[in-house]
Design a protein around this motif. Structure first.
Motif, PDB file in Angstrom:
ATOM      1  N   ALA A  26     -26.624   6.337  13.250  1.00  0.00           N
ATOM      2  CA  ALA A  26     -26.165   5.028  12.773  1.00  0.00           C
ATOM      3  C   ALA A  26     -26.368   4.901  11.264  1.00  0.00           C
ATOM      4  O   ALA A  26     -25.550   4.306  10.561  1.00  0.00           O
ATOM      5  CB  ALA A  26     -26.919   3.912  13.503  1.00  0.00           C
ATOM      6  N   GLU A  27     -27.452   5.503  10.791  1.00  0.00           N
ATOM      7  CA  GLU A  27     -27.749   5.460   9.355  1.00  0.00           C
ATOM      8  C   GLU A  27     -26.654   6.179   8.568  1.00  0.00           C
ATOM      9  O   GLU A  27     -26.153   5.681   7.563  1.00  0.00           O
ATOM     10  CB  GLU A  27     -29.073   6.207   9.160  1.00  0.00           C
ATOM     11  CG  GLU A  27     -29.926   5.806   7.997  1.00  0.00           C
ATOM     12  CD  GLU A  27     -31.283   6.508   8.137  1.00  0.00           C
ATOM     13  OE1 GLU A  27     -32.190   5.894   8.711  1.00  0.00           O
ATOM     14  OE2 GLU A  27     -31.412   7.669   7.703  1.00  0.00           O
ATOM     15  N   VAL A  28     -26.267   7.369   9.070  1.00  0.00           N
ATOM     16  CA  VAL A  28     -25.277   8.173   8.345  1.00  0.00           C
ATOM     17  C   VAL A  28     -23.871   7.591   8.521  1.00  0.00           C
ATOM     18  O   VAL A  28     -23.116   7.473   7.560  1.00  0.00           O
ATOM     19  CB  VAL A  28     -25.314   9.647   8.831  1.00  0.00           C
ATOM     20  CG1 VAL A  28     -24.159  10.447   8.245  1.00  0.00           C
ATOM     21  CG2 VAL A  28     -26.642  10.282   8.449  1.00  0.00           C
ATOM     22  N   HIS A  29     -23.551   7.178   9.739  1.00  0.00           N
ATOM     23  CA  HIS A  29     -22.183   6.738  10.017  1.00  0.00           C
ATOM     24  C   HIS A  29     -21.903   5.343   9.468  1.00  0.00           C
ATOM     25  O   HIS A  29     -20.824   5.074   8.948  1.00  0.00           O
ATOM     26  CB  HIS A  29     -21.940   6.769  11.524  1.00  0.00           C
ATOM     27  CG  HIS A  29     -20.534   6.425  11.920  1.00  0.00           C
ATOM     28  ND1 HIS A  29     -19.444   7.061  11.373  1.00  0.00           N
ATOM     29  CD2 HIS A  29     -20.042   5.523  12.799  1.00  0.00           C
ATOM     30  CE1 HIS A  29     -18.340   6.556  11.901  1.00  0.00           C
ATOM     31  NE2 HIS A  29     -18.678   5.622  12.764  1.00  0.00           N
ATOM     32  N   TRP A  30     -22.854   4.427   9.634  1.00  0.00           N
ATOM     33  CA  TRP A  30     -22.593   3.033   9.272  1.00  0.00           C
ATOM     34  C   TRP A  30     -23.508   2.517   8.169  1.00  0.00           C
ATOM     35  O   TRP A  30     -23.568   1.312   7.958  1.00  0.00           O
ATOM     36  CB  TRP A  30     -22.808   2.138  10.489  1.00  0.00           C
ATOM     37  CG  TRP A  30     -21.741   2.153  11.517  1.00  0.00           C
ATOM     38  CD1 TRP A  30     -20.427   1.824  11.329  1.00  0.00           C
ATOM     39  CD2 TRP A  30     -21.877   2.447  12.909  1.00  0.00           C
ATOM     40  NE1 TRP A  30     -19.751   1.900  12.523  1.00  0.00           N
ATOM     41  CE2 TRP A  30     -20.621   2.276  13.508  1.00  0.00           C
ATOM     42  CE3 TRP A  30     -22.948   2.839  13.710  1.00  0.00           C
ATOM     43  CZ2 TRP A  30     -20.405   2.485  14.864  1.00  0.00           C
ATOM     44  CZ3 TRP A  30     -22.723   3.047  15.050  1.00  0.00           C
ATOM     45  CH2 TRP A  30     -21.461   2.869  15.611  1.00  0.00           C
ATOM     46  N   SER A  31     -24.290   3.389   7.575  1.00  0.00           N
ATOM     47  CA  SER A  31     -25.341   2.940   6.646  1.00  0.00           C
ATOM     48  C   SER A  31     -26.199   1.872   7.319  1.00  0.00           C
ATOM     49  O   SER A  31     -26.570   0.864   6.699  1.00  0.00           O
ATOM     50  CB  SER A  31     -24.762   2.391   5.342  1.00  0.00           C
ATOM     51  OG  SER A  31     -23.900   3.320   4.786  1.00  0.00           O
ATOM     52  N   ASN A  32     -26.477   2.097   8.588  1.00  0.00           N
ATOM     53  CA  ASN A  32     -27.330   1.200   9.383  1.00  0.00           C
ATOM     54  C   ASN A  32     -26.721  -0.154   9.705  1.00  0.00           C
ATOM     55  O   ASN A  32     -27.407  -1.036  10.186  1.00  0.00           O
ATOM     56  CB  ASN A  32     -28.692   0.981   8.715  1.00  0.00           C
ATOM     57  CG  ASN A  32     -29.682   2.021   9.182  1.00  0.00           C
ATOM     58  OD1 ASN A  32     -29.508   2.592  10.256  1.00  0.00           O
ATOM     59  ND2 ASN A  32     -30.700   2.268   8.385  1.00  0.00           N
ATOM     60  N   GLU A  33     -25.446  -0.347   9.390  1.00  0.00           N
ATOM     61  CA  GLU A  33     -24.813  -1.636   9.707  1.00  0.00           C
ATOM     62  C   GLU A  33     -23.593  -1.391  10.582  1.00  0.00           C
ATOM     63  O   GLU A  33     -22.469  -1.338  10.073  1.00  0.00           O
ATOM     64  CB  GLU A  33     -24.380  -2.337   8.414  1.00  0.00           C
ATOM     65  CG  GLU A  33     -25.486  -3.106   7.742  1.00  0.00           C
ATOM     66  CD  GLU A  33     -24.896  -3.982   6.646  1.00  0.00           C
ATOM     67  OE1 GLU A  33     -24.468  -5.097   6.967  1.00  0.00           O
ATOM     68  OE2 GLU A  33     -24.836  -3.525   5.502  1.00  0.00           O
ATOM     69  N   PRO A  34     -23.800  -1.236  11.898  1.00  0.00           N
ATOM     70  CA  PRO A  34     -22.649  -0.991  12.766  1.00  0.00           C
ATOM     71  C   PRO A  34     -21.626  -2.112  12.659  1.00  0.00           C
ATOM     72  O   PRO A  34     -21.985  -3.278  12.508  1.00  0.00           O
ATOM     73  CB  PRO A  34     -23.254  -0.968  14.173  1.00  0.00           C
ATOM     74  CG  PRO A  34     -24.717  -0.991  14.024  1.00  0.00           C
ATOM     75  CD  PRO A  34     -25.054  -1.376  12.632  1.00  0.00           C
ATOM     76  N   SER A  35     -20.365  -1.741  12.714  1.00  0.00           N
ATOM     77  CA  SER A  35     -19.327  -2.772  12.725  1.00  0.00           C
ATOM     78  C   SER A  35     -18.412  -2.522  13.924  1.00  0.00           C
ATOM     79  O   SER A  35     -18.258  -1.388  14.376  1.00  0.00           O
ATOM     80  CB  SER A  35     -18.523  -2.753  11.422  1.00  0.00           C
ATOM     81  OG  SER A  35     -17.955  -1.483  11.241  1.00  0.00           O
ATOM     82  N   CYS A  36     -17.820  -3.596  14.436  1.00  0.00           N
ATOM     83  CA  CYS A  36     -16.975  -3.500  15.625  1.00  0.00           C
ATOM     84  C   CYS A  36     -15.708  -2.706  15.298  1.00  0.00           C
ATOM     85  O   CYS A  36     -15.051  -2.954  14.289  1.00  0.00           O
ATOM     86  CB  CYS A  36     -16.601  -4.907  16.089  1.00  0.00           C
ATOM     87  SG  CYS A  36     -15.472  -4.880  17.500  1.00  0.00           S
ATOM     88  N   ILE A  37     -15.393  -1.752  16.172  1.00  0.00           N
ATOM     89  CA  ILE A  37     -14.202  -0.939  15.887  1.00  0.00           C
ATOM     90  C   ILE A  37     -12.918  -1.679  16.277  1.00  0.00           C
ATOM     91  O   ILE A  37     -11.829  -1.241  15.967  1.00  0.00           O
ATOM     92  CB  ILE A  37     -14.244   0.433  16.593  1.00  0.00           C
ATOM     93  CG1 ILE A  37     -14.335   0.263  18.108  1.00  0.00           C
ATOM     94  CG2 ILE A  37     -15.364   1.285  16.081  1.00  0.00           C
ATOM     95  CD1 ILE A  37     -13.754   1.450  18.828  1.00  0.00           C
ATOM     96  N   ARG A  38     -13.074  -2.812  16.963  1.00  0.00           N
ATOM     97  CA  ARG A  38     -11.881  -3.577  17.330  1.00  0.00           C
ATOM     98  C   ARG A  38     -11.592  -4.678  16.308  1.00  0.00           C
ATOM     99  O   ARG A  38     -10.457  -4.846  15.879  1.00  0.00           O
ATOM    100  CB  ARG A  38     -12.063  -4.183  18.721  1.00  0.00           C
ATOM    101  CG  ARG A  38     -10.853  -4.947  19.196  1.00  0.00           C
ATOM    102  CD  ARG A  38     -11.113  -5.658  20.510  1.00  0.00           C
ATOM    103  NE  ARG A  38     -10.870  -4.803  21.662  1.00  0.00           N
ATOM    104  CZ  ARG A  38     -11.158  -5.155  22.914  1.00  0.00           C
ATOM    105  NH1 ARG A  38     -11.727  -6.323  23.153  1.00  0.00           N
ATOM    106  NH2 ARG A  38     -10.888  -4.357  23.912  1.00  0.00           N
TER     107      ARG A  38
END
Ligand SMILES: [Zn+2]
Length: 186
Positions: A26-38
């Protein structure tokens, strides 16, 4: 060189369980801030029982791997991390030999032959990308400072990296468990 950016303690210690691997992803993919893919909302909750994220705006549920190159690969993240570490280290030792250790990979990672072949192909490619690709960025968090006077991409850089790899993986004394370390003579 990617090998020099592996955590000193190795994947085994740095990412002790699947949770630690998920956090790193999550850290690498979203910089720790997940966002909704929809709907792209950043108001995201986590459903621990289902191990899924849930968008509080639209209700969409998604896994931590969605949108990453590891989406759809039914292998534990920790196995991926170990696999990549083995490839990085064996390549640092000997580029020509690094792709051959199929049987030892199967035993170490407890994967089938078909899975090893398929995943290894992917890892070989992605780890060659600038900055080690997605998996490389996950498991190689350390930054390596070049000594003053060495320009990146030069022969001097290459020689320095070779020496640093030898120093790190061959000359560094193995870490001892605390009780043995205390009783060993200086
Ligand atoms: Zn949403």
């Amino acid at each position: 060189m990617l090998a020099l950016r592996l955590p000193l303690e190795g994947v085994e210690t740095s990412f002790p369980d699947e949770d630690a691997c998920r956090r790193r992803l999550a850290e690498v993919h979203w910089s720790n801030e997940p966002s909704c893919i929809r709907c792209a909302s950043r108001d995201i909750g986590y459903l621990k029982t289902r191990d899924m994220f849930r968008c509080k705006s639209c209700g969409y549920q998604f896994s931590h791997r969605i949108g990453t190159p590891l989406e759809g690969a039914h292998v534990h993240l920790r196995t991926w991390f170990h696999f990549a570490e083995i490839i990085i280290i064996s390549y640092a030792y000997s580029p020509a030999e690094s792709w051959r250790a199929g049987s030892s990979l199967r035993a170490t990672l407890k994967l089938s032959h078909a899975t090893v072949v398929k995943r290894r192909r992917y890892l070989r490619e992605t780890l060659m990308e600038p900055d080690g690709g997605f998996v490389g960025r996950c498991i190689c968090p350390e930054q390596v400072a070049l000594p003053a006077g060495i320009e990146p991409g030069t022969m001097a850089h290459f020689s320095w990296a070779q020496e640093a790899v030898i120093d790190r993986f061959l000359r560094r004394p193995p870490r001892l468990p605390p009780d043995r370390a205390r009783s060993s003579p200086d």
